[in-house]
Every structure is written in C-alpha cells, then in structure tokens.
Design a protein around this motif. Structure first.
Motif: not given
Length: 146
Positions: A68-94
């Motif tokens: 009995d197993k299931q994979r759910i791939t359509d869970i969406f979440d929203t995060i309010p940010m700024t363009v600078a925040g998105v850049v910071g998010y990209l910058e923090s990626s491994s």
C-alpha cells in the motif's frame, strides 16, 4: 491580496529529453525568465541526488517494499517574497553554492543576470517588487500490510 503579487513558480519536474528544459517547464515564470543556459549551469553543479527530486522521488517510491503506497505530486504552496527574495532563494540552493566554490566570479555574474532578466520579464525595476513564489511538493507514503 493575490492581485498585488506577480506569480513565480519553483518546483521539481520530471526529467524529459533535456534535464534543463524539463526543469524549466516545472519552474514557471522564474524559469521562463531565465534562459536554458542558467538551468543547464545549475544542474551541471547539482549533486546526483537532485535527480531523485527532479524525478518526483519515483525511484524511492518504486523501491518501497510496501503493498500500500502512494506518491502525490501535486501539492502546491505559495510563499510571498520579493524579487530579491527569489534571488536569495536561488543563491542558497546547493547547486549554486557548489558553483560558487568552483567559480565565484561566474556564479555571481550568473545570479546578477538572472535577477536582471526576472525584472525585465516582469516589467519592473525594483528588487523589492512583491512576487508569489509557488512551490510544488512531492509526498511519498507507504504502509506495511496489517
């Protein structure tokens, strides 16, 4: 408040014929604002385990020994940010951090170009422009037989 925010999407997506092209399709506006070369470069510096995420944990799901197993791939979440925040998010990626270690100047230049391109695509000039970052999550569930 949704009208105030521009939408940007970040998520993993199935790897298709070209990893970057597929990744870009799953990332919506952020990726559409950034050329394929940006995603190619980041993926080039990705740890091999990132592939598990990009494939929505399919390999892990298939390896689960539970009936009995299931994979759910359509869970969406929203995060309010700024363009600078998105850049910071990209910058923090491994992948970006790995790129920074191998070629700091090229990595910084890539991030500056990414920010410039996002602002151009959105038709704004402020790094403080609010955006709504949409993130897609994947959940793998398994249950032993009783």
């Amino acid at each position: 408040m949704p009208g105030v925010f521009k939408k940007m999407f970040m998520s993993a997506s199935d790897l298709g014929p070209g990893e970057a092209e597929s990744f870009q399709q799953g990332c919506g506006l952020v990726s559409n604002a950034l050329p394929l070369q940006f995603w190619d470069l980041l993926l080039k510096h990705s740890h091999h385990r990132i592939k598990l995420v990009l494939e929505d944990y399919k390999e892990i799901f298939e390896a689960l020994p539970f009936p009995d197993k299931q994979r759910i791939t359509d869970i969406f979440d929203t995060i309010p940010m700024t363009v600078a925040g998105v850049v910071g998010y990209l910058e923090s990626s491994s992948p970006y951090q790995t790129f920074m270690k191998s070629d700091p100047e090229a990595a910084k230049s890539l991030l500056q170009e990414a920010e410039k391109r996002m602002l151009e695509v959105m038709g704004v000039s402020s790094r403080e422009t609010p955006v709504e970052l949409w993130v897609r999550h994947v959940c793998v569930l398994g249950c032993k037989a009783q």
